[in-house]
Design a protein around this motif. Structure first.
Motif, PDB file in Angstrom:
ATOM      1  N   PRO A 129       0.795  -1.065   0.006  1.00  0.00           N
ATOM      2  CA  PRO A 129       0.223   0.049   0.025  1.00  0.00           C
ATOM      3  C   PRO A 129       0.820   1.218  -0.102  1.00  0.00           C
ATOM      4  O   PRO A 129       1.901   1.160   0.987  1.00  0.00           O
ATOM      5  CB  PRO A 129      -0.922  -0.134   1.341  1.00  0.00           C
ATOM      6  CG  PRO A 129       0.073  -1.083   2.288  1.00  0.00           C
ATOM      7  CD  PRO A 129       0.806  -1.924   1.303  1.00  0.00           C
ATOM      8  N   TYR A 136      -1.100   1.467   5.682  1.00  0.00           N
ATOM      9  CA  TYR A 136      -2.163   0.397   5.941  1.00  0.00           C
ATOM     10  C   TYR A 136      -1.458  -0.859   6.055  1.00  0.00           C
ATOM     11  O   TYR A 136      -2.083  -1.847   5.839  1.00  0.00           O
ATOM     12  CB  TYR A 136      -3.098   0.462   4.681  1.00  0.00           C
ATOM     13  CG  TYR A 136      -3.663   2.052   4.633  1.00  0.00           C
ATOM     14  CD1 TYR A 136      -4.651   2.275   5.683  1.00  0.00           C
ATOM     15  CD2 TYR A 136      -3.442   2.752   3.681  1.00  0.00           C
ATOM     16  CE1 TYR A 136      -5.138   3.504   5.485  1.00  0.00           C
ATOM     17  CE2 TYR A 136      -3.966   4.035   3.634  1.00  0.00           C
ATOM     18  CZ  TYR A 136      -4.976   4.384   4.885  1.00  0.00           C
ATOM     19  OH  TYR A 136      -5.760   5.827   4.885  1.00  0.00           O
ATOM     20  N   THR A 178      -6.171   1.507  -0.534  1.00  0.00           N
ATOM     21  CA  THR A 178      -4.750   1.678  -0.031  1.00  0.00           C
ATOM     22  C   THR A 178      -3.764   2.089  -1.016  1.00  0.00           C
ATOM     23  O   THR A 178      -2.691   2.311  -0.718  1.00  0.00           O
ATOM     24  CB  THR A 178      -4.554   0.553   0.754  1.00  0.00           C
ATOM     25  OG1 THR A 178      -4.377  -0.509  -0.192  1.00  0.00           O
ATOM     26  CG2 THR A 178      -5.560  -0.168   1.782  1.00  0.00           C
TER      27      THR A 178
END
Ligand code: SF4
Length: 371
Positions: A129, A136, A178
Motif C-alpha cells: 500500500p 495500511y 490503499t
C-alpha cells in the motif's frame, strides 16, 4: 534453516519430520527443471546441490494478501511435496510458517540478511500500500514500503509471487483504497521477476528459484519480467476447449447442453484469449483438470494486469490477433465470438483443425445454431 528447524514449529521426531526418499527428491527437482525448460540432468544437479547443503537462502515477505500463494505451495496433492520444497530452499524468514514471533522473528530476518547479503532470494507475497505514506501495512513498526526497499535492495534476486506482489492483484481492484501496487513499482531500478497468478503455480516458483540457486541464472523473461516458460503464451493457445472455440461451439448458459459437453466458455466471459499463463498445461496442485476452465468456469484472467480483478467476470475478452486462425484475409473484421467461431468451423472443415471439430462434423452437428 529449513523445514526441520524448530522455528517452523516442527519438533524433531514429529510425523512431518520423517523426511523423504531420494527418488521423490530428484523427481521434484526434475519437474522444477522441466518447468523452466531445463533438461532432466539440470534437475539432478539441483537435487545434488540441495543435498550438499547449497540451498538458496530465502527471505519471504508478506504484505497485503491472503497467503494463498504460500498455501498453494504447501497444500499440494503430492504427498510430501511441502517437505520436499522446504528441503530444497533454506527458508530463513517466513511470517506465516515460523512458530516464532515478535522480536525473535525480527532477529531471524536481520541475521539472515546479514549472513547472506547480496545472495539471498527475496520473495514478495502481497501488494504494497502506498496511500497515506503506506500506513495500511506495517510490520514491527515499519511500513511495507520500508521493509521491501531494505530487504529487496540487499538481495541477489527478487521474486514477486502471485498477482498481488506482481502488479497489485485484489488489493488494487477499484477503488484501490490503499493505493496498492506491486513490488516492481517500489523497487525501481531493481529487476523483479514476476510470477503472477492467484495463486501462482508452485512449480513456476520452484523452477525459477532453483535455477537461480543452482546455476546463478534466471529464465528468459518477457517485457513484464515474467518467465517466458510460463507466461510466453496465452491460456487460449493451449486450452483443451480450443477446438470448440475454433468450431464455433460456445456455452451460452451454465448448465446448458454445451456446458455439459465441455464447449468453449468465451461467450461466458472467458479471459483465456488475453491472459498469459501456463494453467492449461501445468496441472495445478498436480490434479489433472483442476483449474477454472477444467471445471467449467471461464478463466478470470487472474495473472494478467488490467484483466483479473478489473474487468467484469462475464465481459467478453478482447481477442488478440493470434486468437483466431488466419483462414480468410478479412475474417478478423468481425469481433463477435460467433463470427470467429464460424470462421473456425469453416476452417476446421477444410483443414481438419481439431479433433473435436472433426468428430462433431463427422456426426453432422449444426454447432453454431445449437449453441
Ligand atoms: S475462450 Fe477460454 S474456454 Fe474458450 S478456448 Fe479460449 S481459453 Fe479455452
Amino acid at each position: 534453516m529449513g523445514w526441520r528447524d524448530e522455528r517452523l514449529g516442527v519438533p524433531a521426531g514429529s510425523p512431518r519430520n520423517e523426511g523423504v526418499d531420494r527418488r521423490d527428491f530428484v523427481k521434484v527437482c526434475t519437474m522444477a527443471a522441466a518447468a523452466v525448460g531445463l533438461p532432466a540432468s539440470a534437475g539432478l544437479k539441483m537435487a545434488e546441490a540441495a543435498a550438499a547443503g547449497l540451498k538458496p537462502s530465502v527471505i519471504w515477505l508478506h504484505f497485503q494478501e491472503c497467503t494463498g500463494c504460500t498455501e498453494s505451495l504447501l497444500r499440494t496433492s503430492h504427498p510430501g511435496l511441502a517437505e520436499l520444497i522446504l528441503d530444497l530452499v533454506s527458508l530463513d524468514y517466513h511470517e506465516t510458517l515460523f512458530a516464532a514471533a515478535g522480536y525473535q522473528i525480527e532477529e531471524a530476518l536481520h541475521e539472515a540478511m546479514e549472513a547472506n547479503a547480496g545472495k539471498y532470494i527475496c520473495v514478495v507475497e502481497g501488494a504494497i500500500p502506498t496511500k497515506d505514506g503506506g500506513i495500511y501495512c506495517k510490520i514491527a513498526g515499519r511500513t511495507a514500503i520500508d521493509i521491501l526497499q531494505d530487504v529487496g535492495s540487499k538481495a541477489g534476486a527478487v521474486i514477486a509471487i502471485g498477482s498481488c506482489a506482481s502488479w497489485g492483484g485484489i488489493p488494487s481492484a477499484d477503488p484501490n483504497p490503499t493505493g496498492a501496487v506491486g513490488a516492481p513499482e517500489i523497487l525501481e531500478g531493481i529487476p523483479v521477476i514476476t510470477l503472477p497468478g492467484c495463486p501462482a503455480n508452485p512449480y513456476n516458483f520452484l523452477g525459477t528459484a532453483l535455477q537461480y540457486a543452482t546455476f546463478g541464472t534466471l529464465p528468459a523473461l518477457d517485457d513484464k519480467n515474467r518467465p517466458l516458460f510460463a507466461y510466453g503464451r496465452t491460456i487460449h493457445e493451449h486450452c483443451p476447449r480450443r477446438a470448440h472455440f475454433d468450431a464455433g461451439r460456445f456455452v451460452r448458459q451454465y448448465g446448458d447442453e454445451g456446458h455439459n459437453l465441455g464447449w468453449c466458455l468465451f461467450a461466458m466471459g472467458c479471459k483465456g484469449p488475453e491472459t498469459h499463463a501456463n494453467c492449461s498445461v501445468a496441472d495445478f496442485g498436480e490434479i489433472p483438470g483442476c483449474w477454472p476452465i477444467g471445471i467449467g468456469h471461464p478463466c478470470f484472467g487472474c495473472t494478467e494486469q488490467g484483466v483479473g480483478f478489473h474487468k467484469p467476470m462475464h465481459q467478453e475478452a478482447a481477442l488478440p490477433e493470434n486468437a483466431v486462425p488466419p483462414i480468410f484475409p478479412d475474417h478478423r473484421s468481425s469481433s463477435t465470438a460467433a463470427a470467429a467461431g464460424v470462421a473456425g468451423l469453416v476452417g476446421g472443415a477444410v483443414i481438419g483443425a481439431g479433433l473435436m471439430a472433426s468428430k462433431k462434423l463427422a456426426e453432422g452437428g449444426g454447432e453454431e445454431g445449437s449453441s
